[in-house]
Enzyme design. Structure first.
Site, mmCIF file in Angstrom:
data_model
loop_
_atom_site.group_PDB
_atom_site.id
_atom_site.type_symbol
_atom_site.label_atom_id
_atom_site.label_comp_id
_atom_site.label_asym_id
_atom_site.label_seq_id
_atom_site.Cartn_x
_atom_site.Cartn_y
_atom_site.Cartn_z
ATOM 1 N N GLY A 67 24.097 -17.041 109.354
ATOM 2 C CA GLY A 67 25.782 -16.666 109.427
ATOM 3 C C GLY A 67 26.007 -16.771 110.658
ATOM 4 O O GLY A 67 25.346 -16.253 111.782
ATOM 5 N N ALA A 68 27.148 -17.322 111.054
ATOM 6 C CA ALA A 68 27.526 -17.477 112.388
ATOM 7 C C ALA A 68 27.787 -16.253 113.123
ATOM 8 O O ALA A 68 27.236 -16.223 114.481
ATOM 9 C CB ALA A 68 29.053 -18.436 112.365
ATOM 10 N N ASP A 80 31.593 -21.713 109.900
ATOM 11 C CA ASP A 80 30.497 -21.701 111.097
ATOM 12 C C ASP A 80 31.246 -22.150 112.541
ATOM 13 O O ASP A 80 30.896 -22.063 113.496
ATOM 14 C CB ASP A 80 29.388 -22.589 111.180
ATOM 15 C CG ASP A 80 28.422 -21.778 109.908
ATOM 16 O OD1 ASP A 80 28.805 -21.621 108.760
ATOM 17 O OD2 ASP A 80 27.631 -21.190 110.589
HETATM 18 O O1 MRU Z 1 22.775 -21.531 107.217
HETATM 19 P P1 MRU Z 1 23.531 -20.407 107.290
HETATM 20 O O2 MRU Z 1 23.180 -19.505 106.054
HETATM 21 O O3 MRU Z 1 23.447 -19.624 108.573
HETATM 22 O O4 MRU Z 1 25.177 -20.786 106.851
HETATM 23 C C1 MRU Z 1 25.833 -19.763 106.830
HETATM 24 C C2 MRU Z 1 27.670 -20.226 106.625
HETATM 25 O O5 MRU Z 1 27.619 -21.308 106.021
HETATM 26 C C3 MRU Z 1 28.572 -19.249 106.324
HETATM 27 O O6 MRU Z 1 29.651 -19.586 105.466
HETATM 28 C C4 MRU Z 1 29.221 -19.004 107.592
HETATM 29 O O7 MRU Z 1 28.260 -18.789 108.842
HETATM 30 C C5 MRU Z 1 30.387 -18.201 107.757
HETATM 31 S S1 MRU Z 1 29.540 -16.484 107.770
HETATM 32 C C6 MRU Z 1 30.553 -15.489 108.091
#
Ligand code: MRU
Length: 367
Positions: free
Chosen positions: A54-55, A244
């Site tokens: 998650g970003a 992200d």
């Molecule tokens: O691969 P991940 O699980 O890190 O991807 C996360 C996402 O795509 C979320 O939608 C994104 O980080 C937004 S979270 C606040």
């Protein structure tokens, strides 16, 4: 947010110590396990192996990772080397580069003797700021849910579709896309969430369901391909996802499959909202389509599946014939024209260069 009545964040410092703890997201929902990060390498591998993901959480982990590195060496060269190791851990979420730049800006002007304390203070501030930012996103996004509720004559429930996990596990607390949903639910608006499973790593099936269940928000897990049908059948009032990396024109890069949901929403006149903190905006990118580096992950994530069997063991099974070539693009970019509005900590705006520049006037003309 609460886990079995205990308040947790997704990352925290153990007392005043120089140890950081996180929730191991690779074993949820089957086990709730925490992990200690004590060295730079622990932070790098936690990001790379998606123990944290998650970003915004990736950004906070990188900030703390730099503190762990400084515990050993505090020179400019050590800061640059540690930043590079963290930066290389995952390529897509711009929060990673953002947090590292914030840390360097705070540390490099200081004498070496002052850098360690300053690093912990700055990393704590980045984590705190993320909590407040996401809480504000929740307040602003709740208005769209309340509006949908009024449009339905306050009968039934507001049907919301989300993709991946953009809840508190993806941030330090609250989440981005899920924050408005938690707020609306807590305010007594009846909501129901369609949760995309989010192949291949199943962040929806494993993490979003776990979060929503823990908070008591009604939800239903659906396969990734169900969204178009659900929208066409009138079962979705609005979609909310995270991002992200958001380009200055409002193009949003998010988990693979987000673009298809936005296309289906557009075709069915379903509002498609994207929730994001300022730290996710890449002001250096005028547009996002074709410009954001897209992470390609291991083929095994596509050809194999991990889950819990009847005896409670975590097992990995093959889905495809042995040695099937598989491509695993982890993100896609949704063009701004498919996004109804962006929900930020400063309020909401059209997904456009002018819309973002109005909300962040200090950045106007930066690209
Ligand atoms: O691969 P991940 O699980 O890190 O991807 C996360 C996402 O795509 C979320 O939608 C994104 O980080 C937004 S979270 C606040």
């Amino acid at each position: 947010m609460k886990v079995d009545g205990t308040h947790y964040r997704s990352i925290w410092r153990e007392g005043d110590s120089m140890t950081v703890a996180v929730i191991d997201q690779t074993v949820l929902p089957h086990e709730f396990r925490t992990r200690r990060l004590q060295h730079l390498d622990d932070a790098v591998s936690a990001i790379r192996d998606m123990v944290v993901r998650g970003a915004p959480l990736i950004g906070a982990t990188a900030a703390y990772g730099l503190c762990l590195a400084l515990d050993r060496e505090r020179s400019d060269a050590a800061i640059a080397a540690a930043s590079e190791a963290l930066f290389q851990a995952r390529p897509t979420a711009v929060n990673l580069a953002w947090a590292l730049a914030e840390m360097s800006a705070a540390l490099l002007p200081l004498p070496e003797a002052e850098r360690l304390d300053a690093a912990w203070a700055r990393a704590d501030a980045i984590a705190e700021d993320d909590v407040e930012t996401c809480a504000a996103i929740g307040r602003h996004g709740q208005d769209f849910i309340a509006e949908a509720w009024r449009a339905k004559g306050e009968s039934g429930r507001v049907e919301i579709l989300t993709h991946c996990n953009a809840g508190w596990l993806a941030t330090v607390d609250w989440g981005t896309a899920l924050a408005p949903i938690y707020r609306a639910h807590d305010a007594g608006i009846p909501v129901h969430v369609w949760v995309d499973e989010t192949r291949p790593r199943n962040q929806g099936a494993s993490l979003t369901t776990w979060e929503l269940k823990s908070h008591g928000v009604p939800h239903t897990l659906v396969v990734d391909n169900a969204g178009g049908h659900l929208m066409q059948a009138g079962h979705v009032d609005l979609c909310i996802t995270g991002t992200d990396r958001t380009a200055a024109n409002g193009d949003v890069c998010n988990k693979i499959g987000t673009y298809l949901k936005a296309l289906a929403a557009h075709d069915n006149q379903v509002p498609f909202y994207v929730a994001l903190p300022y730290s996710t905006i890449d002001w250096d990118l005028a547009t996002g389509v074709g410009t954001v580096p897209i992470e390609e992950r291991a083929a095994e994530e596509v050809t194999h599946f991990t889950g819990r069997d009847a005896s409670g063991e975590l097992v990995r099974v093959a889905l495809a014939p042995e040695e099937t070539p598989a491509a695993n693009h982890a993100f896609d970019v949704t063009p701004a024209r498919l996004v109804t509005a962006l929900i930020t900590e400063r309020g909401t705006c059209p997904a456009s260069t002018a819309g973002l520049a109005d909300l962040y006037p200090e950045r106007r003309g930066r690209t």
